[in-house]
Design a protein around this motif. Structure first.
Motif, short mmCIF file in Angstrom:
data_model
loop_
_atom_site.label_atom_id
_atom_site.label_comp_id
_atom_site.label_asym_id
_atom_site.label_seq_id
_atom_site.Cartn_x
_atom_site.Cartn_y
_atom_site.Cartn_z
N MET A 1 0.84 -1.20 0.00
CA MET A 1 0.00 0.00 0.00
C MET A 1 0.87 1.25 0.00
N GLY A 2 2.00 1.19 0.70
CA GLY A 2 2.93 2.31 0.66
C GLY A 2 3.43 2.58 -0.75
N LEU A 3 3.71 1.52 -1.50
CA LEU A 3 4.13 1.67 -2.89
C LEU A 3 3.02 2.28 -3.74
N TRP A 4 1.80 1.87 -3.47
CA TRP A 4 0.66 2.41 -4.22
C TRP A 4 0.56 3.92 -3.99
N VAL A 5 0.79 4.34 -2.75
CA VAL A 5 0.74 5.76 -2.42
C VAL A 5 1.82 6.53 -3.18
N ILE A 6 3.00 5.93 -3.36
CA ILE A 6 4.05 6.59 -4.15
C ILE A 6 3.57 6.75 -5.60
N GLY A 7 2.91 5.74 -6.14
CA GLY A 7 2.35 5.86 -7.48
C GLY A 7 1.32 6.97 -7.56
N HIS A 8 0.51 7.08 -6.54
CA HIS A 8 -0.48 8.16 -6.45
C HIS A 8 0.22 9.52 -6.46
N GLU A 9 1.33 9.62 -5.74
CA GLU A 9 2.09 10.86 -5.69
C GLU A 9 2.68 11.19 -7.06
N CYS A 10 3.10 10.16 -7.79
CA CYS A 10 3.61 10.38 -9.15
C CYS A 10 2.52 10.99 -10.03
N GLY A 11 1.29 10.51 -9.88
CA GLY A 11 0.18 11.04 -10.67
C GLY A 11 -0.07 12.51 -10.40
N HIS A 12 0.27 12.97 -9.19
CA HIS A 12 0.12 14.37 -8.85
C HIS A 12 1.35 15.20 -9.22
N GLN A 13 2.35 14.56 -9.83
CA GLN A 13 3.61 15.22 -10.17
C GLN A 13 4.31 15.74 -8.92
N ALA A 14 4.16 15.02 -7.82
CA ALA A 14 4.78 15.41 -6.56
C ALA A 14 6.00 14.57 -6.22
N PHE A 15 6.25 13.53 -7.00
CA PHE A 15 7.35 12.60 -6.69
C PHE A 15 8.71 13.21 -7.03
N SER A 16 8.78 13.90 -8.17
CA SER A 16 10.03 14.53 -8.58
C SER A 16 9.71 15.79 -9.38
N ASP A 17 10.75 16.51 -9.78
CA ASP A 17 10.57 17.71 -10.60
C ASP A 17 10.41 17.41 -12.09
N TYR A 18 10.45 16.12 -12.44
CA TYR A 18 10.44 15.72 -13.85
C TYR A 18 9.18 14.93 -14.19
N PRO A 19 8.28 15.48 -14.98
CA PRO A 19 7.03 14.79 -15.32
C PRO A 19 7.26 13.42 -15.93
N TRP A 20 8.28 13.27 -16.79
CA TRP A 20 8.51 11.97 -17.42
C TRP A 20 8.92 10.93 -16.39
N LEU A 21 9.69 11.33 -15.38
CA LEU A 21 10.09 10.41 -14.33
C LEU A 21 8.89 10.05 -13.45
N ASN A 22 8.07 11.04 -13.12
CA ASN A 22 6.87 10.78 -12.34
C ASN A 22 5.98 9.75 -13.02
N ASP A 23 5.70 9.97 -14.30
CA ASP A 23 4.79 9.07 -15.01
C ASP A 23 5.41 7.69 -15.24
N THR A 24 6.73 7.63 -15.43
CA THR A 24 7.39 6.33 -15.61
C THR A 24 7.31 5.51 -14.33
N VAL A 25 7.68 6.11 -13.21
CA VAL A 25 7.65 5.40 -11.92
C VAL A 25 6.21 5.05 -11.56
N GLY A 26 5.30 6.00 -11.71
CA GLY A 26 3.90 5.74 -11.38
C GLY A 26 3.29 4.66 -12.24
N TYR A 27 3.61 4.69 -13.53
CA TYR A 27 3.06 3.70 -14.46
C TYR A 27 3.49 2.29 -14.09
N PHE A 28 4.77 2.09 -13.80
CA PHE A 28 5.24 0.75 -13.48
C PHE A 28 4.77 0.29 -12.10
N LEU A 29 4.74 1.19 -11.13
CA LEU A 29 4.25 0.80 -9.81
C LEU A 29 2.78 0.40 -9.86
#
Length: 287
Positions: free
Chosen positions: A1-29
């Protein structure tokens, strides 16, 4: 569930400053957990844009008292509440993403897998297809894994934990937006700030840390959804004195809170009486 929350954060573009990295990490998680990443990213974004709106919110839109029927009366009993909570904790996520149960009402059938679903606009449809392709590839990989290790093994190490993940997800989201103190609004009264404040922080004890504080910093998340989880507690402390009485927190034990909200928050009805606004709706359970 913690990993799912990180994916959720990627969807909000809050994981990193790079949209492509956010969507890549979120997509695979999320794809690895059979969640439709881009599909949910866009519907969830619209939830944040329309929180608390009776007409446009995307998830956990409460029923009006006027829409209830005789079957609803049966569900507003102790056995009915048990059934509702059992469904919520087991297949609630699937009912939402597959059939839009508890979601916004559209003129045509809506789900999170059809690129032509009314949830999405034309610019988003290609990414919905990419989501579907990822889910098909993952499903095939799980099939091959089951052939190699056995179906029982796969259920034990993958699907059983997955059921728990989505049980947590639905309960957490439901409790964030369901409480007697939280209003909903129709188009005559809704605005973004009112909606964003129509949510409540909860205390899950040790799980707050495991779940990256999505549980006890949700008010701040709705006001400033690009803040990463590791600044969410700091942000919550900062907004409390600013919001004052408009900041809402409930430390009721979660199991007790689930039963209470299932009991007290069965439908919404408009304010009544002189001087009351008919565009503001409050939870109730008295049929």
């Amino acid at each position: 569930m913690g990993l799912w929350v990180i994916g959720h954060e990627c969807g909000h573009q809050a994981f990193s400053d790079y949209p492509w990295l956010n969507d890549t990490v979120g997509y695979f998680l999320h794809t690895g957990m059979l969640a439709p990443y881009f599909s949910w990213k866009y519907s969830h974004r619209r939830h944040h844009s329309n929180t608390g709106s009776m007409d446009h919110d995307e998830s956990f839109v409460p029923k009006k008292k006027s829409s209830l029927n005789n079957v609803s009366r049966l569900l507003n009993t102790p056995p009915g509440r048990l059934i509702r909570l059992a469904i919520l904790c087991t297949v609630g996520w699937l009912l939402y993403v597959c059939f839009n149960v508890s979601g916004r009402k559209y003129e045509k059938f809506a789900n999170h897998f059809d690129p032509k679903s009314p949830i999405y606009n034309d610019r988003e449809r290609l990414q919905i297809l990419v989501t579907d392709i990822g889910l098909i590839v993952t499903s095939y990989g799980l099939y091959k894994l089951a052939m190699a290790q056995g179906f029982t093994w796969l259920v034990t190490v993958y699907f059983a934990p997955l059921v728990i993940v989505y049980g947590f997800l639905v309960v957490i989201t439901w409790l964030h937006h369901t409480h007697r103190s939280l209003p909903h609004y129709d188009d005559t009264e809704w605005n973004w700030l009112r909606g964003a404040l129509s949510t409540i922080d909860r205390d899950y004890g040790l799980l707050n840390t495991v779940l990256h504080h999505i549980t006890d910093t949700h008010v701040a998340h709705h006001l400033l959804f690009t803040i990463p989880h590791y600044h969410a507690m700091e942000a919550t402390k900062a907004i409390k004195p600013v919001l004052g009485e408009y900041y809402q927190f409930d430390d009721t034990p979660i199991i007790k809170a689930m039963w209470r909200e299932a009991t007290e928050c069965f439908f919404v009805e408009a304010d009544e009486g002189e001087g009351k606004s008919k565009g503001v709706y409050w939870f109730n359970n008295k049929m």
